[in-house]
Design an enzyme around this catalytic site. Structure first.
Site, PDB file in Angstrom:
ATOM      1  N   GLY A 140       0.952  -1.236   0.043  1.00  0.00           N
ATOM      2  CA  GLY A 140      -0.184  -0.084  -0.325  1.00  0.00           C
ATOM      3  C   GLY A 140       0.494   1.387  -0.163  1.00  0.00           C
ATOM      4  O   GLY A 140       1.995   1.310  -0.381  1.00  0.00           O
ATOM      5  N   ARG A 143       4.062   5.885   1.759  1.00  0.00           N
ATOM      6  CA  ARG A 143       4.381   7.512   1.512  1.00  0.00           C
ATOM      7  C   ARG A 143       4.287   8.300   0.644  1.00  0.00           C
ATOM      8  O   ARG A 143       4.573   9.180  -0.010  1.00  0.00           O
ATOM      9  CB  ARG A 143       6.136   7.203   1.529  1.00  0.00           C
ATOM     10  CG  ARG A 143       6.657   6.559   0.602  1.00  0.00           C
ATOM     11  CD  ARG A 143       7.504   7.087   0.221  1.00  0.00           C
ATOM     12  NE  ARG A 143       8.462   5.648  -0.580  1.00  0.00           N
ATOM     13  CZ  ARG A 143       9.606   5.692  -1.299  1.00  0.00           C
ATOM     14  NH1 ARG A 143      10.297   5.842  -0.804  1.00  0.00           N
ATOM     15  NH2 ARG A 143       9.218   4.907  -1.739  1.00  0.00           N
ATOM     16  N   LYS A 163       3.887  12.304  -2.946  1.00  0.00           N
ATOM     17  CA  LYS A 163       4.970  11.772  -2.534  1.00  0.00           C
ATOM     18  C   LYS A 163       6.020  11.827  -1.620  1.00  0.00           C
ATOM     19  O   LYS A 163       6.688  13.138  -2.141  1.00  0.00           O
ATOM     20  CB  LYS A 163       5.843  11.210  -3.263  1.00  0.00           C
ATOM     21  CG  LYS A 163       6.381   9.966  -3.663  1.00  0.00           C
ATOM     22  CD  LYS A 163       7.102   9.113  -4.540  1.00  0.00           C
ATOM     23  CE  LYS A 163       7.715   7.600  -4.740  1.00  0.00           C
ATOM     24  NZ  LYS A 163       8.738   6.935  -5.364  1.00  0.00           N
ATOM     25  N   ASP A 302       4.901  -4.499  -7.311  1.00  0.00           N
ATOM     26  CA  ASP A 302       3.843  -3.521  -7.084  1.00  0.00           C
ATOM     27  C   ASP A 302       4.860  -1.795  -7.567  1.00  0.00           C
ATOM     28  O   ASP A 302       3.758  -0.703  -7.293  1.00  0.00           O
ATOM     29  CB  ASP A 302       4.070  -3.430  -5.242  1.00  0.00           C
ATOM     30  CG  ASP A 302       5.043  -3.328  -5.504  1.00  0.00           C
ATOM     31  OD1 ASP A 302       6.236  -4.114  -5.172  1.00  0.00           O
ATOM     32  OD2 ASP A 302       5.669  -2.452  -4.487  1.00  0.00           O
ATOM     33  N   ASN A 303       5.507  -2.311  -8.886  1.00  0.00           N
ATOM     34  CA  ASN A 303       5.975  -1.386  -9.161  1.00  0.00           C
ATOM     35  C   ASN A 303       5.658  -1.381 -10.369  1.00  0.00           C
ATOM     36  O   ASN A 303       6.275  -0.775 -11.668  1.00  0.00           O
ATOM     37  CB  ASN A 303       7.458  -1.168  -9.141  1.00  0.00           C
ATOM     38  CG  ASN A 303       7.584  -0.702  -7.650  1.00  0.00           C
ATOM     39  OD1 ASN A 303       6.477   0.087  -6.838  1.00  0.00           O
ATOM     40  ND2 ASN A 303       9.392  -0.774  -6.635  1.00  0.00           N
TER      41      ASN A 303
HETATM   42  P1  AMP Z   1       8.966   1.181  -2.897  1.00  0.00           P
HETATM   43  O1  AMP Z   1      10.500   1.363  -2.849  1.00  0.00           O
HETATM   44  O2  AMP Z   1       8.722   2.111  -3.913  1.00  0.00           O
HETATM   45  O3  AMP Z   1       8.331   0.372  -3.935  1.00  0.00           O
HETATM   46  O4  AMP Z   1       7.583   0.700  -1.709  1.00  0.00           O
HETATM   47  C1  AMP Z   1       7.365  -0.073  -1.110  1.00  0.00           C
HETATM   48  C2  AMP Z   1       6.973  -0.429  -0.041  1.00  0.00           C
HETATM   49  O5  AMP Z   1       7.810   0.613   0.727  1.00  0.00           O
HETATM   50  C3  AMP Z   1       5.623   0.174  -0.160  1.00  0.00           C
HETATM   51  O6  AMP Z   1       3.975   0.387   0.341  1.00  0.00           O
HETATM   52  C4  AMP Z   1       6.187   2.114  -0.116  1.00  0.00           C
HETATM   53  O7  AMP Z   1       4.641   2.906   0.378  1.00  0.00           O
HETATM   54  C5  AMP Z   1       6.125   1.741   1.342  1.00  0.00           C
HETATM   55  N1  AMP Z   1       7.880   2.671   1.926  1.00  0.00           N
HETATM   56  C6  AMP Z   1       8.771   3.148   1.327  1.00  0.00           C
HETATM   57  N2  AMP Z   1       9.405   4.089   2.202  1.00  0.00           N
HETATM   58  C7  AMP Z   1       8.177   5.046   2.647  1.00  0.00           C
HETATM   59  C8  AMP Z   1       9.076   4.890   3.995  1.00  0.00           C
HETATM   60  N3  AMP Z   1       9.958   6.393   4.060  1.00  0.00           N
HETATM   61  N4  AMP Z   1       7.994   5.451   4.407  1.00  0.00           N
HETATM   62  C9  AMP Z   1       6.635   4.150   4.876  1.00  0.00           C
HETATM   63  N5  AMP Z   1       6.758   3.325   3.822  1.00  0.00           N
HETATM   64  C10 AMP Z   1       7.509   3.315   2.756  1.00  0.00           C
HETATM   65 MG    MG Z   2       7.136   1.193  -4.549  1.00  0.00          MG
END
Ligand code: AMP
Ligand code: MG
Length: 544
Positions: A140, A143, A163, A302-303
């Site tokens: 989900g 951030r 973001k 998820d990406n």
């Molecule tokens: P990502 O690295 O953008 O693919 O993120 C993977 C997951 O980690 C997603 O659910 C993001 O919302 C969560 N996430 C990444 N960085 C943060 C953060 N600083 N705080 C909260 N959730 C995070």
């Molecule tokens: Mg992501």
């Protein structure tokens, strides 16, 4: 980003098995870690009184009309003393927004999440995903917060998302914030991709929040206002499928079709049409990435957007010297998401997507699997066609011949063996159509120039079989072979200047050069150069 966020994943039945793609018949056997995140919300479905409402965004929201289990209603929180970095004026106009108003104090507060625009229904969306092959049933927007949707000047529905705007019920251990560096990287690289003509989310604006955030060091916090044709991911489908919530999958599929694939609902088999369309869009997208040397870096499910846009720029990078095994991401230790693996991973992800649609494809599971497999079998030929077509254009070929793939392949393997800069090679090749004319500039890119000498006669013979003159071919080649890509050393230097010195001039300059990637721009010729040995970037870090 803390790599622990990535590794904190429950055991899963889905592992990459000897790199082969298989369709698992059902997700029903999972033991799910079903966290009822709605309970974590406790009161956050109403917004704090100090969030001021204002006008100027013509929001018309559709995702917020979906059932409550699709998202959590949550307001942004991270900005204390927002300061504008940049408004993308052209994009603002495209969205029907007033760029001058966006740069006003009120506009900046909205961009940074300190103020809510009227009509905004901020939500954090629920999704799951396979991270490096391991299934995580709940990720989900941890951030990110979707402010709402607007209809752009072309009549297209676009999401506006923040973001780095604070914690949400999906934040898990994270702080919901984003550091300035990754915000600037996403801004520059996503806008460069758009200028290159590659489907992508866009950067509408960026602001610092006034907060200091804790990573390995203390860093300035920032928010990126991002625009997308949809933020629905393969992982969003997985979220519902993993819970056995077929109705959720159906509602999501209907939403995506009406928004992104309007031909699908009227098709004979609408969900099959959706699957086909998503597969085709990804095959095309990944071929486009390869044509410019782009490495996404974290192609987790998820990406991967179901709208076929490049999304979630984290430790992404552009290759300098051509080598299909290139990896930059510090968290991709096994090279799962290496440059040359991206098509295969694309198919792996799409296979996970197809699995979620099985109950909608056919009531009979065997039939559904057959349909899914049939659809997935189109990926390889679609990708191959787009890839070959792209290479033909890069080589300045106007017609198609069977031996073209071998011609291109011969060049690529010579480039790989000789550490040839991918971007410079194709850009310079336009000037080497005739022997002796521009040859030296191309030859100099090879460690062993003999490799070039051995390849080039075949290419010259091939182009000589076409009627186009040199000038026509040169123009065509320069229109598809960029002079400027966001080279990693330039991106890192730009980030360093902004973070360490508060100097945003390199950010502005880089953005401006990259907005015209196919133009020569002699005064910025240095931006076209590969890194010197000491400038070389060996690893990039995740986008938190
Ligand atoms: P990502 O690295 O953008 O693919 O993120 C993977 C997951 O980690 C997603 O659910 C993001 O919302 C969560 N996430 C990444 N960085 C943060 C953060 N600083 N705080 C909260 N959730 C995070
Ligand atoms: Mg992501």
């Amino acid at each position: 980003m803390g790599s622990d966020l990535h590794s904190r994943s429950p055991a899963s039945a889905y592992k990459v098995q000897s790199r082969e793609v298989r369709l698992a018949p059902t997700l029903g056997s999972h033991v799910l870690d079903f966290t009822s995140w709605a309970h974590d919300l406790s009161g956050s479905n109403t917004f704090p009184a100090e969030i001021a409402m204002t006008f100027h965004f013509p929001f018309t929201n559709s995702y917020a009309r979906l059932p409550e289990r699709f998202y959590a209603r949550v307001a942004p929180t991270a900005a204390t003393a927002p300061k504008l970095i940049k408004v993308n004026r052209d994009l603002a106009l495209e969205l029907g927004l007033d760029p001058d108003w966006l740069t006003s104090p009120e506009g900046v507060e909205i961009i940074a999440g300190k103020r809510l625009a009227e009509g905004s229904e901020p939500i954090a969306t629920a999704y799951a995903g396979h991270q490096f092959g391991n299934f995580v049933p709940q990720l989900g927007d941890g951030r990110a917060i979707l402010l709402g949707e607007v209809i752009d000047q072309a009549g297209k529905r676009r999401d506006i998302q923040l973001k780095g705007s604070g914690r949400t019920p999906f934040s898990r251990g994270g702080d919901g914030k984003a550091a300035l560096g990754p915000v600037l990287r996403e801004y520059v690289v996503s806008e460069a991709m758009a200028a290159l003509g590659i489907p992508t989310t866009r950067a509408l604006a960026a602001a610092t929040t006034g907060e200091t955030i804790v990573r390995d060091t203390l860093l300035p916090g920032a928010v990126l206002a991002r625009v997308a044709s949809s933020h629905v991911r393969v992982g969003t489908f997985q979220f519902f499928a993993a819970r056995g919530d077929t109705e959720g999958v159906r509602l999501l599929a209907d939403h995506v079709m009406s928004r992104n694939y309007p031909h699908a609902p009227g098709a004979e088999r609408p969900y099959r049409a959706l699957l086909d369309a998503v597969i085709a869009a990804q095959a095309e997208l990944i071929a486009r990435w390869l044509m410019v040397g782009f490495i996404h870096g974290v192609m987790n499910t998820d990406n991967m957007s179901v709208a076929g846009e490049t999304i979630d720029y984290g430790p992404c990078a552009f290759m300098d010297a051509y080598d299909p095994a290139t990896v930059f991401s510090s968290i991709d230790r096994l090279g799962r998401y290496a440059y040359g693996n991206q098509p295969q991973i694309g198919l792996w992800n799409l296979t996970r997507f197809a699995e979620t649609l099985l109950p909608l494809l056919n009531e009979d599971q065997e039939q559904a699997i057959g349909e899914a497999q049939e659809a997935l079998s189109t990926f390889a030929p679609l990708f191959q066609r787009a890839y070959n077509e792209g290479l033909r254009k890069k080589l300045g070929l106007f017609t198609e011949r069977e031996e073209d793939a071998a011609l291109a392949g011969g060049l690529l393997s010579a480039m790989a063996q000789n550490q040839v800069d991918f971007t410079l090679l194709f850009r310079r090749l336009a000037d080497a159509q005739v022997e002796g004319d521009g040859d030296e500039a191309v030859r100099a890119l090879f460690v062993d120039p003999a490799a070039y000498q051995a390849w080039v006669p075949g290419w010259r013979a091939r182009i000589a079989a076409e009627p186009q003159d040199i000038a026509t071919r040169r123009a065509a080649m320069r229109a598809v072979n960029p002079a400027y890509i966001p080279r990693n050393h330039r991106v890192e230097a730009m980030i360093e200047a902004a973070v360490a010195q508060g100097d945003f001039a390199p950010f502005e300059e880089l953005l401006s050069v990259l907005s015209r990637p196919y133009d020569d721009q002699p005064e910025f010729a240095h931006y076209a150069q590969p890194p010197a040995e000491e400038e070389r970037v060996h690893a990039t870090f995740c986008g938190t």
